[in-house]
Design an enzyme around this catalytic site. Structure first.
Site, PDB file in Angstrom:
ATOM      1  N   LYS A  71      -8.767   1.067  -4.338  1.00 53.64           N
ATOM      2  CA  LYS A  71      -8.128   2.179  -5.046  1.00 53.64           C
ATOM      3  C   LYS A  71      -8.584   2.290  -6.496  1.00 53.64           C
ATOM      4  CE  LYS A  71      -4.039   2.728  -2.182  1.00 53.64           C
ATOM      5  NZ  LYS A  71      -2.569   2.813  -2.129  1.00 53.64           N
TER       6      LYS A  71
ATOM      7  N   LYS B 178      -9.936   7.496   7.651  1.00 52.11           N
ATOM      8  CA  LYS B 178      -8.514   7.496   7.974  1.00 52.11           C
ATOM      9  C   LYS B 178      -7.919   8.877   7.719  1.00 52.11           C
ATOM     10  CE  LYS B 178      -4.340   4.818   6.873  1.00 52.11           C
ATOM     11  NZ  LYS B 178      -3.769   3.804   5.967  1.00 52.11           N
TER      12      LYS B 178
ATOM     13  N   LYS C 155      -3.569  12.776   3.592  1.00 53.01           N
ATOM     14  CA  LYS C 155      -3.165  14.045   2.982  1.00 53.01           C
ATOM     15  C   LYS C 155      -4.068  14.413   1.806  1.00 53.01           C
ATOM     16  CE  LYS C 155       0.093  13.234  -0.739  1.00 53.01           C
ATOM     17  NZ  LYS C 155      -0.329  14.314  -1.602  1.00 53.01           N
TER      18      LYS C 155
END
Length: 333
Positions: free
Chosen positions: A114, A198, A201
């Protein structure tokens, strides 16, 4: 033997099929088991490791609760609350961060992914996120935690922190070391546009995912446009290794029906994708359309959703306050 189960979902809006099959569907089954004591937390403190719009965040918290209820979680049997409403989570995270070690956190692969190349610009919250997750779990003497592959490392860290606290303060078994609950026969849900990524959203194209608020027509249209390959459906699991889109769609079908991939392959082997997609759309619409309608209905009942959160807050506060009080005594405050 009864299980004390804790799990959380971030209120990031637009919960999708991956969230449902990867977590919420399992929550419902755990909730329905009379022997389980379940706590389902809307982890809004975790959500702000990434900048959130305040108005959207408030709405997303309610939408997460609405999704829990629409999917079948009974708020009278399980505790549902927002993490930020219970101060013990923030305080517990600080107290545990004083026994956790930098080296442990440096090994967390999710932070590396991340934060990307420029770790210096990442927030401290993103780095210490797993310590807050440990506090979430340990405050309730949780015995089991449903986790996906991407969270297993964090649960191992939680166990290390619990053992370190117990050893450092010589309080045998004060913190329980929770066990992971990993779904059997579950396929990780990938993007409808790229079977190697994956479902998320954050992907720009809405056609890449089935949102839990999508209606029947939208679901059918998205499956029709989902990426496939030119070959017929395979006859064995081995053939799926180099066919990510086929594997993903078969995985979705199997998960929805609580079936195995092998059984789904034998049902559709040699058939073309158009025939399979028709059947998949039918199953998806049958399972997801009622959930979508119920979420939309509940989102117009804000008082009802807020009452669920208030009731959950009272129960969670009572349990966690006692744990923090004992931590104070142990530490010497």
């Amino acid at each position: 033997m009864s299980k004390k189960i804790f799990s959380g979902v971030q209120p990031t809006g637009n919960l999708h099929l991956g969230n449902y099959l990867g977590a919420i569907k399992n929550f419902v089954e755990l909730n329905n088991d009379l022997e389980n004591d379940c706590i389902f937390c809307v982890v809004d403190l975790h959500a702000i490791t990434v900048k959130q719009d305040p108005k959207e965040l408030k709405n997303n918290i309610r939408e997460t609760v609405a999704t829990f209820v629409a999917c079948g979680i009974n708020p009278k049997k399980s505790i549902i609350f927002s993490q930020s409403s219970v101060p013990a989570h923030s305080e517990g995270a600080w107290l545990l961060s004083c026994v956790a070690r930098m080296g442990w956190l440096n090994r967390m692969t999710q932070f590396k992914e991340k934060a990307g190349k420029d770790k210096e610009k990442a927030s401290i919250g993103l780095f210490s996120y797993p310590v807050l997750m440990a506090a979430d779990i340990l405050l309730y003497d949780s015995t089991h935690v449903p986790v996906g592959e991407d969270q297993k490392q964090h649960l191992e860290l939680c166990r290390d922190i619990a053992q370190r606290f117990n050893n450092e303060y010589k309080v045998d078994n004060f913190f329980k070391t929770p066990e992971p609950l990993i779904q059997k026969e579950f396929s990780r849900i990938m993007s409808l546009k790229d079977g190697t990524k994956k479902m998320s959203k954050s992907e720009l194209s809405d056609l890449s995912r089935i949102n839990l608020t999508d209606d029947k027509d939208l679901i059918v249209n998205k499956i029709k446009k989902a990426k496939t390959d030119p070959l017929p459906l395979p006859s064995s699991l081995d053939e799926l290794r180099e066919r990510p889109e086929a594997k993903n769609l078969l995985g979705i079908y199997s998960s929805l029906l609580n079936s195995t991939m092998s059984k789904s392959i034998s049902e559709f082997e040699g058939k073309n994708f158009s025939e399979f997609k028709e059947k998949l759309s039918e199953v998806l619409a049958e399972k997801m359309d009622p959930i979508s309608k119920e979420i939309k209905k509940l989102m117009n009942e804000k008082r009802f959703l807020d009452e669920i959160l208030l009731d959950g807050y009272k129960k969670a506060y009572e349990i966690s306050f006692l744990k923090i009080k004992k931590m104070h005594e142990i530490i010497g405050f």
